[in-house]
Design a protein around this motif. Structure first.
Motif, mmCIF file in Angstrom:
data_model
loop_
_atom_site.group_PDB
_atom_site.id
_atom_site.type_symbol
_atom_site.label_atom_id
_atom_site.label_comp_id
_atom_site.label_asym_id
_atom_site.label_seq_id
_atom_site.Cartn_x
_atom_site.Cartn_y
_atom_site.Cartn_z
ATOM 1 N N SER A 184 0.852 -1.193 0.000
ATOM 2 C CA SER A 184 0.000 0.000 0.000
ATOM 3 C C SER A 184 0.887 1.243 0.000
ATOM 4 C CB SER A 184 -0.887 0.008 1.244
ATOM 5 O OG SER A 184 -0.107 -0.123 2.419
ATOM 6 N N ARG A 185 0.359 2.339 -0.548
ATOM 7 C CA ARG A 185 1.092 3.603 -0.595
ATOM 8 C C ARG A 185 2.522 3.403 -1.140
ATOM 9 N NH1 ARG A 185 -1.641 8.564 0.386
ATOM 10 N NH2 ARG A 185 -3.440 8.093 1.659
ATOM 11 N N SER A 186 2.597 2.571 -2.168
ATOM 12 C CA SER A 186 3.915 2.161 -2.643
ATOM 13 C C SER A 186 4.739 3.306 -3.202
ATOM 14 C CB SER A 186 3.771 1.073 -3.706
ATOM 15 O OG SER A 186 3.211 -0.079 -3.139
ATOM 16 N N GLU A 187 4.072 4.384 -3.564
ATOM 17 C CA GLU A 187 4.818 5.517 -4.117
ATOM 18 C C GLU A 187 5.551 6.295 -3.023
ATOM 19 O OE1 GLU A 187 1.687 5.223 -3.659
ATOM 20 O OE2 GLU A 187 0.680 7.111 -3.220
ATOM 21 N N GLU A 188 5.274 5.968 -1.756
ATOM 22 C CA GLU A 188 5.873 6.721 -0.659
ATOM 23 C C GLU A 188 6.991 5.912 -0.002
ATOM 24 O OE1 GLU A 188 2.737 7.734 2.014
ATOM 25 O OE2 GLU A 188 1.646 8.898 0.495
#
Lengths: 105, 395
Positions: free
Chosen positions: B236-240
């Motif tokens: 989840s929220r892999s861009e962060e």
């Protein structure tokens, strides 16, 4: 464990022909949203999050455009709403944020 | 083999548990929450349905506040290291396992945390029991503020359960959070985190829950007050590059142990069908018989309150004893040669043995599982009589 679900909405079609997607923080929240849809007898499916929405590697909840008001009502529940990153609707060049929701990518 | 080491780990697992573990491996389920294909989705469904089963069993209404861990020790480390800050004071019961004491002593030495032990009360014969609630109340009312009270749900040495709800009420009145190490109690005692006011409940899957080893859980009333111990990919929220702030992802970095999780959920499903009161009742029956038989055996000291038979509520089928003139390790070895599996020594709980007066040699511990029979208890005690004679040099 019931892990066999049928695909209920067409996938693999041009985005414009598909329904809106709801994107959540986590798979936990996506599955909770799916349960809420099924409880409300709404048709839905889980699909990879469209790349145009976010580069996240999770799943999104795909539902019928005609059910968008019901979806908004379901997501008004804070337990789901707090984990909702946004509703996205098909546009001419891919998914765009739903005007009624402020996405939190 | 008569297996009397259930408190260390359960005996042979039930077919439903084995099948649940095997199915994940056999079917090649994907990585939950990572990919979009159907095998990954099946894995995610299994993970979340399992989470719901475990959360419900431990009285957590929001499954997101139940996270999977490698076991009770990992859960306890997560809580102690994620919640306590330099200058904090922790009160621990005098029955704690090293799963609690070792991280606490390390944090006391290197982390500026103050650790105090709450003494037990004494029964009419002077035998140490549970927690001296008056002393606990006094300590919470006076002296430096207490940030946390840590206690076992039940001692892995004596089998006595602690009054978790009363202690939680006192702790909360004194402004302290409550950590319960339920490695021994989970699966026998009726433990409901929200009802009982347990801020952090640590459990393991492989003892009385009778699931696989290597899987446990942490139930939390206030996950926002806890810093994660492990950070990494969650799907989840892999861009962060920052850890997600929401549960369960915040505390579940890395690929989850899905075979273990599936096995644990299957084991709890079986417990739900049997009913926890049935299991608790069986524990009392076995303990009562064991205490009675051991008390009939000459030369043994059974470390159980003289005021009680052994089959009263609140006790697990975990009984420690010592034999005159017998080293616990030698006795355990002599028992093993007679087909009895048990555990000698300090049981990773030197604090409890100091409380009991059995430190440093420890005791021999018999801990039958619910499937153990009365005939097996009797046979084990008969073997014990032979074994003690042998160790004493008479046989």
């Amino acid at each position: 464990m019931n892990d066999a679900r049928e695909t209920k909405l067409p996938v693999g079609e041009p985005v414009a022909a598909r329904g809106p997607v709801a994107v959540f923080d986590s798979i936990h929240a996506v599955l909770a949203a799916e349960r809420a849809f099924l409880t409300a007898a709404l048709v839905c499916d889980l699909v990879p999050i469209p790349r145009g929405v976010t580069s996240d590697c999770g799943l999104a909840l795909l539902f019928r455009a005609t059910d968008i008001e019901s979806a908004r009502a379901i997501f008004a529940d804070p337990a789901l709403g707090e984990r909702l990153r946004g509703i996205f609707v098909p546009g001419p060049d891919g998914y765009i944020p739903d005007a009624m929701n402020s996405p939190q990518p | 083999m008569i297996y009397l080491d259930h408190a260390a780990t359960a005996g042979p697992r039930r077919p439903e548990v084995i099948e649940a573990v095997a199915a994940v491996l056999r079917d090649g389920l994907g990585n939950p929450g990572r990919s979009g294909h159907s095998l990954s989705l099946r894995a995610a469904r299994l993970l979340e349905e399992s989470r719901c089963v475990v959360a419900s069993f431990f009285g957590i209404s929001d499954p997101a506040r139940l996270v999977f861990t490698p076991g009770a020790t990992a859960s306890i480390n997560l809580v102690l290291r994620g919640y306590l800050r330099p200058g904090d004071t922790v009160l621990a019961s005098s029955w704690e396992h090293n799963a609690v004491m070792r991280p606490l002593r390390w944090m006391e030495r290197d982390g500026g945390v103050r650790v105090e032990i709450v003494p037990p009360r004494r029964d009419d014969a002077g035998y140490p029991r549970g927690v001296d609630l008056e002393r606990l109340r006094e300590r919470l009312d006076t002296g430096p503020a207490v940030r946390m009270v840590a206690l076992v749900a039940a001692s892995n040495v004596t089998g006595e359960s602690l009054p978790v709800r009363e202690i939680a009420t006192l702790a909360h009145a004194g402004g302290a959070a409550v950590l319960v190490d339920a490695a021994q109690g989970a699966g026998v005692l009726d433990i409901q985190a929200e009802r009982d006011g347990i801020d952090f409940l640590a459990v393991t899957g492989h003892k009385s829950l009778e699931g696989p080893a290597g899987i446990g859980a942490l139930a939390m009333l206030h996950p926002d007050q806890l810093e994660p111990l492990i950070r990494g990919g969650t799907g989840s929220r892999s861009e962060e590059e920052e850890q997600p702030s929401f549960t369960p992802d915040r505390f579940e970095a890395g690929t989850p142990n899905l075979p273990g999780i599936a096995g644990l959920a299957a084991a709890i499903g079986l417990l739900n069908r049997v009913g926890i009161e049935t299991v608790a009742s069986r524990h009392r029956e076995l303990r009562g018989r064991l205490v009675a038989r051991l008390r009939e055996t000459p030369g043994l000291i059974v470390h159980h309150s003289a005021d009680e038979r052994g089959d009263e509520p609140g006790w697990l089928a975990v009984v420690s004893f010592t034999a005159d003139g017998c080293d616990p390790g030698a006795l355990s070895w002599a028992l093993d040669r007679r087909g009895i599996a048990c555990r000698p020594g300090l049981h990773c709980a030197p604090r409890a043995h100091r409380t009991l007066g059995t430190w440093p040699k420890g005791t021999v511990r018999f801990s039958p599982g619910p499937a153990c029979t009365e005939a097996e208890i009797d046979a084990a005690v008969a073997a014990l009589r032979e074994a003690t004679n042998e160790v004493r040099g008479g046989g």
